[in-house]
Structure formats: C-alpha cells, structure tokens
Write an enzyme that holds these catalytic residues in place. Structure first.
Site, short mmCIF file in Angstrom:
data_model
loop_
_atom_site.label_atom_id
_atom_site.label_comp_id
_atom_site.label_asym_id
_atom_site.label_seq_id
_atom_site.Cartn_x
_atom_site.Cartn_y
_atom_site.Cartn_z
N ASP A 63 58.64 39.77 85.63
CA ASP A 63 57.89 38.42 85.82
C ASP A 63 56.36 38.83 85.36
OD1 ASP A 63 57.11 35.82 86.01
OD2 ASP A 63 56.31 36.42 87.85
N ASP A 106 53.01 36.33 85.39
CA ASP A 106 52.12 35.87 86.27
C ASP A 106 52.18 35.98 87.78
OD1 ASP A 106 50.67 33.47 84.47
OD2 ASP A 106 52.55 33.86 83.81
N GLU A 158 48.05 33.05 87.49
CA GLU A 158 48.65 32.17 87.12
C GLU A 158 48.29 31.38 85.92
OE1 GLU A 158 51.96 31.22 87.85
OE2 GLU A 158 51.99 32.49 89.52
N SER A 215 59.06 35.69 81.13
CA SER A 215 57.80 34.87 81.74
C SER A 215 58.13 33.41 81.51
CB SER A 215 56.83 35.38 81.26
OG SER A 215 55.66 34.26 81.82
N GLY A 216 57.88 32.57 82.65
CA GLY A 216 57.92 31.03 82.55
C GLY A 216 56.41 30.82 81.66
N LYS A 222 65.66 33.54 82.32
CA LYS A 222 65.42 34.75 82.76
C LYS A 222 66.48 35.67 82.92
CE LYS A 222 60.72 33.98 84.61
NZ LYS A 222 59.68 34.48 85.87
N ASP A 247 58.00 37.21 91.79
CA ASP A 247 57.38 36.49 92.89
C ASP A 247 57.63 35.42 93.23
OD1 ASP A 247 54.50 34.99 92.13
OD2 ASP A 247 55.68 35.60 90.56
N ASN A 262 61.62 30.83 90.54
CA ASN A 262 62.26 30.94 89.25
C ASN A 262 62.68 32.57 88.85
OD1 ASN A 262 59.50 31.67 88.62
ND2 ASN A 262 59.35 30.84 86.66
#
Length: 239
Positions: free
Chosen positions: A31, A33, A40, A121-122, A171, A195, A198
């Site tokens: 991930d 952020d 973030e 990554s979202g 993901k 972290d 998601n």
C-alpha cells in the site's frame, strides 16, 4: 499515522516462527498512503479546499473498516475536492510527501534478493508514479484523478482499462495477477504490506501479511505488526 502505539511492542509476530527465508518469496505488494509514505494524500489535497477535517474523518473511518464500501467513501471524498487546482497537488507532492522510515531500505533489500515489487493504492497516480519510480516498483495500480480544461479537479476519476477504483478487491486481484505473470503462488511466495482495512483482501491472499502502524483491525489479522520504527525492521523476520 494518527493511531496511538505507545503501549504496543515495536514488532509482533503471530501464526509462524521467525525468521522466514527471504529466498522463498517472489513478490512483495505495498500500500502507499500511511504505509510507504507519511501522509494520506487525499487528506492533504483536501486541505487546499479547506475541507481537510471533513475528508480526513471519512478516510479514517474507511481505513478502520467502519465504512465498508471503500468505493463509496472515495467518491464522497472526491466530490469535496472538486475545483482544487493541480498546483495544490504539486505542492503536496513536493512539500508534504515523505517516505516512511525504512521504506527505501526495505524495498532495496527485497529487490536485491530478486523479489518483484508491486504498488497497489487506493490513492492516485499523480503520487504513485513518483513513489514507484523512487522505490523501483515493477508493477503499479492506482486511481487516475480527472481534471477539467482549467487544470482543476472535477471531483471524479478517469476510467482505466481495468476499471475505475482500486479498492480492496482490486488490490487482491492485482496481486494475484502479478503472481500469475511471474509464475508465483501468492499463498506461499507473496508478501503484502498495508495499514488499512482495504489492504486486508490482499494481505489475506499473501503468504506473509504485514501491518505497518496500522489500524487495530489490520494489526489483529496480520502475521507481522510493525508498530514503531522503520519498515525495514521486517528484515529481522526475513533472513
């Protein structure tokens, strides 16, 4: 990383006896952020619109798993960013974004051991392109922000060949697709580091799941929880 870790051990392992053989792994998924980087990004963009508190509250709830529909939470946050100029994103990139301790060292060590690196990554390609180039990522999946003719955010995303929003399931799907491409088995040869809630789908598909300064729900389910110090402390588990 607003979560308090004062009363937690720096590194917790559960479900296995370390060390594990680094040579047994083929790929590591990260991930971005609050995992590889210290912020973030969407919350920092929101600051430019005077809406950081409102957006950050949604981000926090989504990462803790209190909002279960990540796509909906992202659309709600993006709508609040409509009209933010590209220059605000550039300012976040140059002035706010920093790599978390040990991120460079861990990625370099994994690449040196022959692992492929995946950034999922979202967040947004505006930032993942930079992070991926700096850390030598082999694969990247993230969301593409839409800008209008004036260079301001429209409050939406650009549809990409794989879809519009990289959520938890995307993901996981991307990790499995990359494993298939290199002939690896995620359940025995993949590492996943994150972290937020998601990140749990990809962490559940990986042989080794790692929570970095993570939300309680993620720490509880991860095989390794790094609660302080650098990401490179994972190397004490991998030999």
């Amino acid at each position: 990383m607003s979560e308090s870790f004062q009363n937690l051990p720096a590194l917790i392992t559960q479900g296995f006896t370390p060390p594990l053989r680094l040579a047994d792994f083929r790929i590591a998924a990260f991930d971005m952020d609050s995992t590889l980087i210290n912020i973030e990004c969407i919350d920092e963009i929101a600051a430019a619109a005077g809406k950081k508190a409102e957006v950050a509250a949604i981000t926090e709830a989504a990462m803790r798993g209190e909002i279960t529909d990540f796509k909906d939470s992202l659309r709600r946050r993006l709508a609040l960013l409509k009209g933010v100029p590209r220059s605000a994103l550039e300012q976040v990139l140059t002035e706010r974004l920093q790599f978390n301790p040990g991120a460079r060292e861990l990625c370099a060590a994994l690449k040196g051991a022959g692992l492929k690196l995946l950034l999922v990554s979202g967040g947004f390609t505006f930032f993942t392109r930079f992070v991926a180039a700096e850390l030598g990522m082999d694969y990247v999946r993230s969301n593409e922000l839409a800008f209008d003719a004036t260079g301001a955010l429209t409050g939406g995303l650009v549809m990409q060949p794989w879809g519009e929003i990289c959520d938890g399931e995307e993901k996981r799907r991307m990790l499995l697709a990359c494993c298939a491409e290199i002939g690896a088995d995620a359940s025995t040869q993949a590492i996943a580091v994150g972290d937020g809630a998601n990140d749990l789908p990809m962490m559940g598909a990986a042989a080794l799941s790692v929570a970095y300064c993570a939300k309680p729900k993620v720490r509880e389910q991860a095989m390794v929880a790094i609660n302080s110090g650098g990401l490179d402390s994972l190397l004490t588990v991998l030999r």
